[in-house]
Write a protein that holds these residues in place. Structure first.
Motif, PDB file in Angstrom:
ATOM      1  N   ASN A  36      16.626  26.914  41.989  1.00  0.00           N
ATOM      2  CA  ASN A  36      17.636  25.868  41.869  1.00  0.00           C
ATOM      3  C   ASN A  36      18.770  26.039  42.873  1.00  0.00           C
ATOM      4  O   ASN A  36      19.271  25.050  43.420  1.00  0.00           O
ATOM      5  CB  ASN A  36      18.198  25.834  40.444  1.00  0.00           C
ATOM      6  N   LEU A  37      19.191  27.262  43.123  1.00  0.00           N
ATOM      7  CA  LEU A  37      20.223  27.483  44.146  1.00  0.00           C
ATOM      8  C   LEU A  37      19.718  27.066  45.527  1.00  0.00           C
ATOM      9  O   LEU A  37      20.448  26.448  46.300  1.00  0.00           O
ATOM     10  CB  LEU A  37      20.636  28.951  44.165  1.00  0.00           C
ATOM     11  N   PHE A  38      18.468  27.391  45.819  1.00  0.00           N
ATOM     12  CA  PHE A  38      17.878  26.981  47.093  1.00  0.00           C
ATOM     13  C   PHE A  38      17.856  25.452  47.196  1.00  0.00           C
ATOM     14  O   PHE A  38      18.219  24.885  48.226  1.00  0.00           O
ATOM     15  CB  PHE A  38      16.468  27.564  47.227  1.00  0.00           C
ATOM     16  N   VAL A  81      27.900  30.539  41.755  1.00  0.00           N
ATOM     17  CA  VAL A  81      28.080  29.403  42.659  1.00  0.00           C
ATOM     18  C   VAL A  81      29.547  28.992  42.683  1.00  0.00           C
ATOM     19  O   VAL A  81      30.139  28.810  43.751  1.00  0.00           O
ATOM     20  CB  VAL A  81      27.188  28.209  42.230  1.00  0.00           C
ATOM     21  N   PHE A  82      30.152  28.862  41.528  1.00  0.00           N
ATOM     22  CA  PHE A  82      31.537  28.414  41.445  1.00  0.00           C
ATOM     23  C   PHE A  82      32.479  29.397  42.131  1.00  0.00           C
ATOM     24  O   PHE A  82      33.319  29.006  42.942  1.00  0.00           O
ATOM     25  CB  PHE A  82      31.937  28.216  39.977  1.00  0.00           C
ATOM     26  N   VAL A  83      32.352  30.679  41.822  1.00  0.00           N
ATOM     27  CA  VAL A  83      33.270  31.679  42.369  1.00  0.00           C
ATOM     28  C   VAL A  83      33.118  31.818  43.882  1.00  0.00           C
ATOM     29  O   VAL A  83      34.112  31.821  44.614  1.00  0.00           O
ATOM     30  CB  VAL A  83      33.052  33.053  41.672  1.00  0.00           C
ATOM     31  N   THR A 132      29.646  22.364  47.710  1.00  0.00           N
ATOM     32  CA  THR A 132      28.192  22.344  47.845  1.00  0.00           C
ATOM     33  C   THR A 132      27.681  21.059  48.479  1.00  0.00           C
ATOM     34  O   THR A 132      26.637  21.050  49.110  1.00  0.00           O
ATOM     35  CB  THR A 132      27.505  22.524  46.484  1.00  0.00           C
ATOM     36  N   VAL A 133      28.416  19.976  48.320  1.00  0.00           N
ATOM     37  CA  VAL A 133      27.960  18.706  48.871  1.00  0.00           C
ATOM     38  C   VAL A 133      28.149  18.677  50.382  1.00  0.00           C
ATOM     39  O   VAL A 133      27.356  18.087  51.106  1.00  0.00           O
ATOM     40  CB  VAL A 133      28.711  17.529  48.203  1.00  0.00           C
ATOM     41  N   THR A 134      29.189  19.350  50.889  1.00  0.00           N
ATOM     42  CA  THR A 134      29.484  19.292  52.321  1.00  0.00           C
ATOM     43  C   THR A 134      29.217  20.603  53.039  1.00  0.00           C
ATOM     44  O   THR A 134      29.645  20.778  54.164  1.00  0.00           O
ATOM     45  CB  THR A 134      30.959  18.900  52.529  1.00  0.00           C
TER      46      THR A 134
END
Length: 138
Positions: A43-45, A116-118, A127-129
């Motif tokens: 999922n991270l990938f 991911v957040f930290v 994450t979008v950009t």
């Protein structure tokens, strides 16, 4: 770098899940953590690939497609372990070794979102950009 952090956390969680295996003889925790960790790394990938592909093609539908795929993977991990843990009507009896594997999957999912957040906050990235920011560096 985020995938490396996720792999390290997954390894630590799998090592911690060995405790119920050796102390109580319950392999379900380890099975659940392993399944959840693999799904979370995938999922991270997909999170980063989805933003990269959608920015290069400038289509939001690509990002939504990757998002949908990630959610399907999350649900599949929970459903598969639940089916094997508790059985599925008369077609499939519960597998005793899979007891508590559902909790293992949930435990594996939880810290990855925090990572991911930290990391994104520390690096001041979104994450979008993220793909757009990486291109500016080159």
């Amino acid at each position: 770098k985020m995938l490396e952090y996720a792999a390290i956390i997954a390894l630590v969680l799998c090592l911690l899940a060995l405790i119920p295996l050796f102390v109580f003889g319950q392999p379900g925790w380890l099975i659940g953590v392993a399944i959840g960790s693999v799904i979370e790394i995938i999922n991270l990938f997909l999170l980063f690939k989805g933003s990269e592909v959608s920015l290069k093609k400038l289509k939001v539908t690509m990002y939504m497609l990757f998002y949908f795929l990630r959610m399907v993977l999350f649900l599949a991990g929970i459903l598969i372990t639940a089916i094997f843990s508790f059985g599925f009507t008369s077609l499939l009896d519960p597998v005793p070794e899979m007891a508590n594997s559902l909790w293992g999957v949930v435990i594996a999912y939880a810290p990855m979102q925090v990572i991911v957040f930290v990391v994104m906050k520390l690096n001041h990235k979104n994450t979008v950009t993220i793909a757009e920011q990486e291109e500016k560096k080159e």
